[in-house]
Design a protein around this motif. Structure first.
Motif, PDB file in Angstrom:
ATOM      1  N   GLU A   1       0.842  -1.187   0.000  1.00  0.00           N
ATOM      2  CA  GLU A   1       0.000   0.000   0.000  1.00  0.00           C
ATOM      3  C   GLU A   1       0.880   1.241   0.000  1.00  0.00           C
ATOM      4  OE1 GLU A   1      -2.404  -0.141   3.527  1.00  0.00           O
ATOM      5  OE2 GLU A   1      -0.865   0.844   4.766  1.00  0.00           O
ATOM      6  N   GLU A   2       0.372   2.311  -0.552  1.00  0.00           N
ATOM      7  CA  GLU A   2       1.155   3.553  -0.627  1.00  0.00           C
ATOM      8  C   GLU A   2       0.243   4.687  -1.056  1.00  0.00           C
ATOM      9  OE1 GLU A   2       5.104   5.246  -2.952  1.00  0.00           O
ATOM     10  OE2 GLU A   2       4.836   3.092  -2.665  1.00  0.00           O
ATOM     11  N   ARG A   3       0.488   5.858  -0.501  1.00  0.00           N
ATOM     12  CA  ARG A   3      -0.267   7.028  -0.940  1.00  0.00           C
ATOM     13  C   ARG A   3       0.291   7.525  -2.279  1.00  0.00           C
ATOM     14  NH1 ARG A   3      -4.024   8.610   2.451  1.00  0.00           N
ATOM     15  NH2 ARG A   3      -3.831   8.038   4.666  1.00  0.00           N
ATOM     16  N   PHE A   4      -0.587   8.036  -3.100  1.00  0.00           N
ATOM     17  CA  PHE A   4      -0.174   8.541  -4.396  1.00  0.00           C
ATOM     18  C   PHE A   4      -0.940   9.814  -4.711  1.00  0.00           C
ATOM     19  CE2 PHE A   4      -3.967   6.196  -5.269  1.00  0.00           C
ATOM     20  CZ  PHE A   4      -4.536   6.735  -6.410  1.00  0.00           C
ATOM     21  N   ARG A   5      -0.539  10.449  -5.767  1.00  0.00           N
ATOM     22  CA  ARG A   5      -1.164  11.684  -6.233  1.00  0.00           C
ATOM     23  C   ARG A   5      -1.320  12.673  -5.093  1.00  0.00           C
ATOM     24  NH1 ARG A   5      -6.708  11.578  -9.566  1.00  0.00           N
ATOM     25  NH2 ARG A   5      -7.147  10.286  -7.777  1.00  0.00           N
ATOM     26  N   GLN A   6      -2.551  13.104  -4.770  1.00  0.00           N
ATOM     27  CA  GLN A   6      -2.745  14.117  -3.733  1.00  0.00           C
ATOM     28  C   GLN A   6      -3.002  13.516  -2.362  1.00  0.00           C
ATOM     29  OE1 GLN A   6      -5.649  14.891  -6.377  1.00  0.00           O
ATOM     30  NE2 GLN A   6      -4.987  16.901  -7.064  1.00  0.00           N
ATOM     31  N   GLY A   7      -2.693  12.255  -2.186  1.00  0.00           N
ATOM     32  CA  GLY A   7      -2.834  11.662  -0.865  1.00  0.00           C
ATOM     33  C   GLY A   7      -3.769  10.474  -0.778  1.00  0.00           C
ATOM     34  N   HIS A   8      -4.323  10.020  -1.921  1.00  0.00           N
ATOM     35  CA  HIS A   8      -5.136   8.814  -1.910  1.00  0.00           C
ATOM     36  C   HIS A   8      -4.276   7.612  -1.501  1.00  0.00           C
ATOM     37  CE1 HIS A   8      -8.419  10.923  -3.894  1.00  0.00           C
ATOM     38  NE2 HIS A   8      -7.560  11.374  -4.784  1.00  0.00           N
ATOM     39  N   MET A   9      -4.872   6.670  -0.808  1.00  0.00           N
ATOM     40  CA  MET A   9      -4.147   5.475  -0.370  1.00  0.00           C
ATOM     41  C   MET A   9      -4.553   4.285  -1.241  1.00  0.00           C
ATOM     42  SD  MET A   9      -2.017   3.909   1.612  1.00  0.00           S
ATOM     43  CE  MET A   9      -1.757   4.758   3.175  1.00  0.00           C
ATOM     44  N   GLY A  10      -3.626   3.833  -2.058  1.00  0.00           N
ATOM     45  CA  GLY A  10      -3.869   2.656  -2.880  1.00  0.00           C
ATOM     46  C   GLY A  10      -3.356   1.412  -2.191  1.00  0.00           C
ATOM     47  N   SER A  11      -4.028   0.301  -2.371  1.00  0.00           N
ATOM     48  CA  SER A  11      -3.588  -0.967  -1.776  1.00  0.00           C
ATOM     49  C   SER A  11      -3.812  -2.098  -2.758  1.00  0.00           C
ATOM     50  CB  SER A  11      -4.333  -1.241  -0.471  1.00  0.00           C
ATOM     51  OG  SER A  11      -5.725  -1.340  -0.692  1.00  0.00           O
ATOM     52  N   MET A  12      -2.870  -3.029  -2.785  1.00  0.00           N
ATOM     53  CA  MET A  12      -2.926  -4.151  -3.719  1.00  0.00           C
ATOM     54  C   MET A  12      -2.688  -5.446  -2.964  1.00  0.00           C
ATOM     55  SD  MET A  12      -3.483  -4.670  -6.954  1.00  0.00           S
ATOM     56  CE  MET A  12      -3.685  -6.241  -7.789  1.00  0.00           C
TER      57      MET A  12
ATOM     58  N   PHE B   1      -7.453  -4.801  -5.960  1.00  0.00           N
ATOM     59  CA  PHE B   1      -7.003  -3.428  -5.758  1.00  0.00           C
ATOM     60  C   PHE B   1      -8.091  -2.639  -5.050  1.00  0.00           C
ATOM     61  CE2 PHE B   1      -6.718   1.007  -7.441  1.00  0.00           C
ATOM     62  CZ  PHE B   1      -5.508   1.346  -6.870  1.00  0.00           C
ATOM     63  N   ASN B   2      -7.675  -1.802  -4.115  1.00  0.00           N
ATOM     64  CA  ASN B   2      -8.616  -0.894  -3.474  1.00  0.00           C
ATOM     65  C   ASN B   2      -7.931   0.443  -3.264  1.00  0.00           C
ATOM     66  OD1 ASN B   2     -10.993   0.056  -2.359  1.00  0.00           O
ATOM     67  ND2 ASN B   2     -11.174  -1.585  -0.849  1.00  0.00           N
ATOM     68  N   GLU B   3      -8.731   1.444  -2.975  1.00  0.00           N
ATOM     69  CA  GLU B   3      -8.182   2.784  -2.780  1.00  0.00           C
ATOM     70  C   GLU B   3      -9.064   3.542  -1.807  1.00  0.00           C
ATOM     71  OE1 GLU B   3      -8.041   6.871  -5.352  1.00  0.00           O
ATOM     72  OE2 GLU B   3      -7.471   5.042  -6.413  1.00  0.00           O
ATOM     73  N   ASP B   4      -8.431   4.182  -0.821  1.00  0.00           N
ATOM     74  CA  ASP B   4      -9.150   5.051   0.099  1.00  0.00           C
ATOM     75  C   ASP B   4      -8.988   6.495  -0.366  1.00  0.00           C
ATOM     76  OD1 ASP B   4      -9.547   2.750   1.473  1.00  0.00           O
ATOM     77  OD2 ASP B   4      -8.436   3.341   3.262  1.00  0.00           O
ATOM     78  N   GLY B   5     -10.087   7.242  -0.354  1.00  0.00           N
ATOM     79  CA  GLY B   5     -10.002   8.650  -0.715  1.00  0.00           C
ATOM     80  C   GLY B   5      -9.068   9.395   0.217  1.00  0.00           C
ATOM     81  N   ARG B   6      -8.430  10.407  -0.287  1.00  0.00           N
ATOM     82  CA  ARG B   6      -7.465  11.155   0.518  1.00  0.00           C
ATOM     83  C   ARG B   6      -8.168  11.833   1.700  1.00  0.00           C
ATOM     84  NH1 ARG B   6      -8.140  14.736  -4.125  1.00  0.00           N
ATOM     85  NH2 ARG B   6      -8.740  16.836  -3.432  1.00  0.00           N
ATOM     86  N   PRO B   7      -7.444  12.062   2.796  1.00  0.00           N
ATOM     87  CA  PRO B   7      -8.057  12.650   3.993  1.00  0.00           C
ATOM     88  C   PRO B   7      -8.669  14.023   3.752  1.00  0.00           C
ATOM     89  CG  PRO B   7      -5.908  11.717   4.510  1.00  0.00           C
ATOM     90  CD  PRO B   7      -6.038  11.694   3.017  1.00  0.00           C
ATOM     91  N   ASN B   8      -8.133  14.777   2.780  1.00  0.00           N
ATOM     92  CA  ASN B   8      -8.655  16.114   2.492  1.00  0.00           C
ATOM     93  C   ASN B   8      -9.462  16.148   1.199  1.00  0.00           C
ATOM     94  OD1 ASN B   8      -6.530  15.696   0.740  1.00  0.00           O
ATOM     95  ND2 ASN B   8      -5.724  17.776   0.889  1.00  0.00           N
ATOM     96  N   TYR B   9     -10.090  15.005   0.865  1.00  0.00           N
ATOM     97  CA  TYR B   9     -10.870  14.921  -0.371  1.00  0.00           C
ATOM     98  C   TYR B   9     -11.910  16.038  -0.401  1.00  0.00           C
ATOM     99  CZ  TYR B   9     -12.845  12.378  -4.356  1.00  0.00           C
ATOM    100  OH  TYR B   9     -13.254  12.000  -5.607  1.00  0.00           O
ATOM    101  N   TYR B  10     -12.154  16.626  -1.585  1.00  0.00           N
ATOM    102  CA  TYR B  10     -13.026  17.797  -1.668  1.00  0.00           C
ATOM    103  C   TYR B  10     -14.472  17.486  -1.302  1.00  0.00           C
ATOM    104  CZ  TYR B  10     -14.118  15.788  -6.265  1.00  0.00           C
ATOM    105  OH  TYR B  10     -14.494  14.948  -7.284  1.00  0.00           O
TER     106      TYR B  10
END
Length: 443
Positions: free
Chosen positions: A157-168, A185-194
């Motif tokens: 897992e690793e954060r990418f782009r503006q802070g989204h957390m991707g996991s494989m 694959f899953n992804e959590d929205g970034r903590p400061n998502y609009y």
């Protein structure tokens, strides 16, 4: 008389053939000039350039070469392409609501295709008589593989782009490490998502897919599932970059994608997720497999939940354990109950709106026990990982009727605990048989 009859018969047959040809509402065969053609027309903001392949007078394939339209609107308009191919032309095809100008640009470009008879009909712009949702009903499945899945476990897992957390997650057959039996694959929205609703929310089985579907015409999960199925089918985790990839074409559904498996619709709705997260994480897992391997074992069991008559209620229980084969301790736990893909498959009317979602990942699901389902299951994970028995759960939230909600916050026993314990027993027996887990007391 016989010759006259034959003459009349020939005349009638010819007239019928001409009438049929002249009155056909759809494009006849042999309409266009064979070959690869480039056609263009004005959309709302730009020229829309299409590449069209014609064989035996019929349109076989259409792809977008370039445009500068609003991306989300053009993706919806671009869904006209398969309809044009099926119709062998643009005749009687309406524009997509909300993307009328882009739609007409596509249809007018097709109208300019060179025709076999040399004609060039005048293009008449069209309006929209159907909405995007009516024209393109999005369908995807969130159902897990039923029964037992067990093998060597890999996770990155690793954060990418503006802070989204991707996991494989990748699981290999323990007896054949070249066989990928699970890729997810899953992804959590970034903590400061609009949109606050999706901050830190996993996308795979939440409302996010419906939101993305309305904006992009493709649900986020559809691209992820396409990639996962490809990886399992080909037992492949890494792909060579396409040296001909044009960054300007980053989000075009029908364009050759960033990698060499061109032709797969994997970019709309999840283009950044695929390029910046899924692919790099999979490459890291590939490297780990080739070098250090894994001492972790993955065990999953999924089962449809049924009523007293044995009928599926439209929910599927899923339990995962990850075990360290050296210490024989459980290091990760995930329990969820996943709703059916269709509303009609869910028997409880109050739960029908949660189709294609899960209790853990849904934002809006309300647990009858008066506490978040995710809170319950996070407590379960912490309990087991810290050394507690997978069966001794009486101190966890909503495992009993605790009286006053105002005093304790827990008012009702959750029926999910009984479902969990059944799956836990199934996996425990298998893990014991494989000798990978220490003894867990059943109380």
């Amino acid at each position: 008389m016989e010759n006259t009859y034959r003459l009349k018969q020939t005349f009638i047959c010819t007239a019928i053939a001409l009438a049929i040809s002249g009155c056909a509402s759809t494009a006849p065969k042999g309409k266009y000039v064979d070959g690869s053609h480039e056609v263009s027309a004005k959309g709302k903001k730009s020229q829309i350039v299409l590449a069209v392949d014609v064989e035996n007078g019929n349109i076989k394939e259409i792809s977008t070469k370039s445009h500068n339209e609003t991306e989300s609107l053009y993706l919806n308009a671009e869904r006209l392409l398969p309809k044009i191919v099926a119709n062998n032309g643009h005749e009687e095809i309406d524009a997509v609501s909300g993307a009328t100008y882009s739609s007409n640009g596509i249809l007018q470009a097709i109208n300019d295709l060179p025709r076999a008879d040399g004609s060039q009909p005048e293009f008449q712009s069209v309006g929209s008589t159907q909405t995007t949702q009516e024209a393109f009903k999005l369908k995807w499945s969130v159902q897990p593989q039923l029964g037992l899945v067990a093998g060597d476990y890999y996770y990155q897992e690793e954060r990418f782009r503006q802070g989204h957390m991707g996991s494989m997650t990748v699981v290999l057959d323990s007896n054949n490490p070249n066989d990928i039996i699970l890729a997810e694959f899953n992804e959590d929205g970034r903590p400061n998502y609009y949109t606050r609703l999706y901050q830190d929310v996993p996308k795979r089985m939440s409302e996010y897919n419906f939101s993305m579907g309305k904006k992009k015409g493709t649900a986020w999960i559809q691209s992820a599932v396409t990639m996962e199925q490809l990886m399992m089918a080909e037992d492949k985790l890494i792909f060579e970059e396409n040296p001909n990839w044009d960054p300007k074409l980053a989000n075009k559904l029908k364009q050759p994608n960033r990698l060499k498996y061109a032709g797969l619709d994997i970019v709309a709705g999840a283009s950044n997720s695929i390029q910046q997260s899924l692919v790099p994480l999979s490459a890291k897992i590939h490297h780990q497999i080739q070098t250090e391997g894994s001492q972790l074992k993955f065990y999953q069991h999924a089962e449809k939940l049924v009523d007293s008559n044995g009928k599926w209620i439209g929910q599927t229980a899923l339990l995962r354990f990850v075990v360290d084969s050296n210490s024989k301790k459980i290091v990760d736990v995930y329990y969820d109950e996943i709703f059916a893909d269709e509303k009609k498959q869910i028997t409880d009317a109050s739960l029908k709106n949660f189709y294609r979602q899960s209790k853990y990942q849904s934002v809006m699901y309300e647990e009858p026990a008066r506490i978040g389902f995710n809170v319950m299951m996070d407590a379960l994970e912490q309990h087991i990982v810290s050394g507690g028995s997978m069966f001794d759960i009486d101190d966890l939230p909503a495992t009993g009727d605790s009286g006053s909600y105002a005093a304790t916050g827990f008012t009702k026993l959750s029926s999910s605990w009984a479902n969990y314990l059944k799956q836990a027993d199934i996996l425990y027996q298998q893990m014991q048989a494989d000798g990978v887990i220490e003894t867990h007391s059943k109380g």
